[in-house]
Structures are given as C-alpha cells and as structure tokens.
Design an enzyme around this catalytic site. Structure first.
Site, PDB file in Angstrom:
ATOM      1  N   ARG A  54       6.239   1.351  14.113  1.00 32.70           N
ATOM      2  CA  ARG A  54       7.110   0.947  12.657  1.00 32.70           C
ATOM      3  C   ARG A  54       8.261  -0.020  13.312  1.00 32.70           C
ATOM      4  O   ARG A  54       8.934  -0.725  12.308  1.00 32.70           O
ATOM      5  CB  ARG A  54       7.536   2.084  12.018  1.00 32.70           C
ATOM      6  N   ARG A  63       5.055  10.960  -2.412  1.00 28.74           N
ATOM      7  CA  ARG A  63       4.903  10.836  -1.147  1.00 28.74           C
ATOM      8  C   ARG A  63       5.893  11.075  -0.054  1.00 28.74           C
ATOM      9  O   ARG A  63       7.014  10.564  -0.248  1.00 28.74           O
ATOM     10  CB  ARG A  63       4.327   9.249  -0.880  1.00 28.74           C
ATOM     11  N   ASN A 119       8.017  -5.063  -0.119  1.00 28.84           N
ATOM     12  CA  ASN A 119       7.984  -4.047   0.612  1.00 28.84           C
ATOM     13  C   ASN A 119       6.429  -3.689   1.069  1.00 28.84           C
ATOM     14  O   ASN A 119       5.721  -3.436   0.116  1.00 28.84           O
ATOM     15  CB  ASN A 119       8.569  -2.592   0.083  1.00 28.84           C
ATOM     16  N   ALA A 163       2.852  -0.378   5.245  1.00 26.79           N
ATOM     17  CA  ALA A 163       2.369  -0.452   6.500  1.00 26.79           C
ATOM     18  C   ALA A 163       1.576  -1.941   6.878  1.00 26.79           C
ATOM     19  O   ALA A 163       1.741  -2.152   8.259  1.00 26.79           O
ATOM     20  CB  ALA A 163       1.045   0.464   6.816  1.00 26.79           C
ATOM     21  N   ASP A 221       0.857 -15.020   6.687  1.00 28.78           N
ATOM     22  CA  ASP A 221       0.509 -16.372   6.426  1.00 28.78           C
ATOM     23  C   ASP A 221       0.852 -16.675   4.954  1.00 28.78           C
ATOM     24  O   ASP A 221       1.092 -17.749   4.874  1.00 28.78           O
ATOM     25  CB  ASP A 221      -1.019 -16.615   6.758  1.00 28.78           C
ATOM     26  N   GLU A 223      12.648  -8.714   2.858  1.00 29.75           N
ATOM     27  CA  GLU A 223      11.931  -7.530   3.067  1.00 29.75           C
ATOM     28  C   GLU A 223      12.610  -6.182   3.189  1.00 29.75           C
ATOM     29  O   GLU A 223      13.645  -6.212   3.563  1.00 29.75           O
ATOM     30  CB  GLU A 223      11.463  -7.783   4.613  1.00 29.75           C
ATOM     31  N   HIS A 277      12.599  -2.032   3.187  1.00 25.61           N
ATOM     32  CA  HIS A 277      11.878  -0.736   3.406  1.00 25.61           C
ATOM     33  C   HIS A 277      12.810   0.212   3.099  1.00 25.61           C
ATOM     34  O   HIS A 277      13.997   0.338   2.989  1.00 25.61           O
ATOM     35  CB  HIS A 277      11.676  -0.598   4.971  1.00 25.61           C
ATOM     36  N   LEU A 278      12.224   1.373   2.440  1.00 28.23           N
ATOM     37  CA  LEU A 278      12.984   2.502   2.001  1.00 28.23           C
ATOM     38  C   LEU A 278      13.870   3.312   3.135  1.00 28.23           C
ATOM     39  O   LEU A 278      14.797   3.678   3.157  1.00 28.23           O
ATOM     40  CB  LEU A 278      12.238   3.434   1.015  1.00 28.23           C
ATOM     41  N   SER A 279      12.872   3.640   4.022  1.00 31.35           N
ATOM     42  CA  SER A 279      13.290   4.313   5.078  1.00 31.35           C
ATOM     43  C   SER A 279      13.996   3.283   6.490  1.00 31.35           C
ATOM     44  O   SER A 279      13.624   2.150   6.311  1.00 31.35           O
ATOM     45  CB  SER A 279      11.979   5.304   5.896  1.00 31.35           C
ATOM     46  N   HIS A 330       3.259  -4.028   9.561  1.00 31.50           N
ATOM     47  CA  HIS A 330       3.298  -3.987  10.972  1.00 31.50           C
ATOM     48  C   HIS A 330       1.963  -4.842  11.689  1.00 31.50           C
ATOM     49  O   HIS A 330       2.121  -4.755  12.787  1.00 31.50           O
ATOM     50  CB  HIS A 330       3.118  -2.325  11.460  1.00 31.50           C
ATOM     51  N   PRO A 333       0.769  -1.345   0.104  1.00 32.13           N
ATOM     52  CA  PRO A 333      -0.005   0.120   0.018  1.00 32.13           C
ATOM     53  C   PRO A 333       0.711   1.355   0.020  1.00 32.13           C
ATOM     54  O   PRO A 333       1.587   1.436   0.702  1.00 32.13           O
ATOM     55  CB  PRO A 333      -0.763  -0.119   1.398  1.00 32.13           C
ATOM     56  N   ASN A 334       0.404   2.334  -0.764  1.00 33.27           N
ATOM     57  CA  ASN A 334       0.772   3.739  -0.931  1.00 33.27           C
ATOM     58  C   ASN A 334       2.084   3.698  -1.543  1.00 33.27           C
ATOM     59  O   ASN A 334       2.859   4.785  -1.800  1.00 33.27           O
ATOM     60  CB  ASN A 334       0.982   4.141   0.406  1.00 33.27           C
ATOM     61  N   TYR A 342      10.872   8.988   1.996  1.00 37.90           N
ATOM     62  CA  TYR A 342      11.011   7.966   1.108  1.00 37.90           C
ATOM     63  C   TYR A 342      11.458   8.269  -0.294  1.00 37.90           C
ATOM     64  O   TYR A 342      11.839   7.386  -0.972  1.00 37.90           O
ATOM     65  CB  TYR A 342       9.412   7.760   0.513  1.00 37.90           C
ATOM     66  N   ARG A 401      12.222   5.344  13.175  1.00 34.76           N
ATOM     67  CA  ARG A 401      11.022   6.148  13.163  1.00 34.76           C
ATOM     68  C   ARG A 401      10.157   5.721  14.505  1.00 34.76           C
ATOM     69  O   ARG A 401      10.539   5.237  15.392  1.00 34.76           O
ATOM     70  CB  ARG A 401      10.246   5.902  12.028  1.00 34.76           C
TER      71      ARG A 401
HETATM   72  C1  DQA Z   1       7.883   1.382   4.531  1.00 31.92           C
HETATM   73  C2  DQA Z   1       7.706   1.767   5.928  1.00 31.92           C
HETATM   74  C3  DQA Z   1       6.368   1.599   6.536  1.00 31.92           C
HETATM   75  O1  DQA Z   1       6.355   1.762   7.678  1.00 31.92           O
HETATM   76  C4  DQA Z   1       5.271   2.464   5.790  1.00 31.92           C
HETATM   77  O2  DQA Z   1       4.167   2.051   6.381  1.00 31.92           O
HETATM   78  C5  DQA Z   1       5.458   2.389   4.534  1.00 31.92           C
HETATM   79  C6  DQA Z   1       6.724   2.431   3.809  1.00 31.92           C
HETATM   80  C7  DQA Z   1       9.275   1.984   3.936  1.00 31.92           C
HETATM   81  O3  DQA Z   1       9.441   1.671   2.865  1.00 31.92           O
HETATM   82  O4  DQA Z   1       9.700   2.746   4.481  1.00 31.92           O
HETATM   83  O5  DQA Z   1       4.562   2.542   3.760  1.00 31.92           O
HETATM   84  O6  DQA Z   1       7.694   0.272   4.244  1.00 31.92           O
END
Ligand code: DQA
Length: 145
Positions: free
Chosen positions: A110, A17, A73, A76, A86, A97, A99-101, A79, A9-10, A22, A106
C-alpha cells in the site's frame, strides 16, 4: 467552479467495511458533508462511486474539459491502476488523492501509489475528515491560480 469527487472500489461499503481501519462513517454521510461544504464554498460538486476502473475512466472522459479539479480516493486502484492514472493525468486539472487510512503505516504494497506522481497532493490517515479538507484545499488552490 466544478469539482468531481470520485470514490473507487469498495468505498461504497464504508461504515461496514473494516471499521477499525476505515471508520464508522458511511460514504453517504461523507457525500452529505462534502455537499454541505461545497454549498458553503459556492462550488458545484459532482459525486460518483464505482467498483470498476473502466466506469471511472468513462466518467472522467465524460467530464473532460468540463471540470476544474478532482478529489479521488482510488481504493486499491491507487496501487496498480495505470489506466486510471493515464485518464486522470489527461484531465489536466489539479487532483487531490485522499485515503481514509494512513497507507504508509500499513502493508508494504500500500506504500506505492501510481497516482501520487500526477496529483497536487495527498491526504492520508485522517479518516472521513480528509474529504472536506481536500475540498477546502483544492478550492483555495484553484482560487489562487
Ligand atoms: C484506501 C487505502 C487502499 O489501500 C485500500 O485499498 C482502500 C482504501 C483508504 O482510503 O485508506 O480501498 O484508499
């Protein structure tokens, strides 16, 4: 070798964003870089993005038994996405896995990943470069086996 790259998502909003967190690189650009890398390595890369946990699970099920590894990735869903966890676990392939950040630097909510216990490893905090690094590492891991 067939690898899935999944954006949760997102992440379709990357570039626009919260660029201070990010970065300014779009998801399209990340996909381009990963396709390039996959071509160099000589592996097949299948890419998808969804804002819906169920769509990601459907996609995983469609690829059940037909992929060698997964880069994800989960946004959210990282979390709290237990259904996603599953589904990932039942794929029985190595997962990276991304994550950009740096999620550990943070907000406290998270810091917990429900995905982390079932993955080969995590790459967090390296921005868009984390994806091509993940592809290289997963590829090397699969070759070693
Ligand atoms: C994220 C970190 C997550 O906490 C956040 O909800 C994202 C992006 C990252 O790539 O840093 O949507 O996965």
């Amino acid at each position: 070798m067939r690898i899935l790259l999944i954006h949760g998502p997102n992440l379709n909003m990357l570039g626009q964003r919260q660029p201070e967190i990010y970065g300014r690189v779009s998801m399209k650009k990340i996909n381009e870089l990963c396709r390039q890398k996959a071509e160099e390595l000589g592996c097949e890369l299948v890419i998808m993005q969804s804002n819906h946990e169920g769509f990601i699970i459907d996609f995983l099920q469609e690829n059940f038994g037909n992929c060698d590894g997964i880069i994800i990735n989960p946004g959210a869903l990282t979390h709290y996405g237990l259904a996603l966890r599953d589904a990932l676990e039942s794929m029985r392939v190595p997962i990276v896995e991304v994550h950009l950040s740096n999620v550990y630097a943070r907000e406290e909510w998270r810091h917990k990943s429900v995905i982390a216990p079932i993955v080969l490893g995590q790459i967090t905090g390296f921005g868009y470069r984390g994806y091509t690094a993940a592809l290289q590492l997963l590829y090397d891991h699969l070759l070693d086996r």
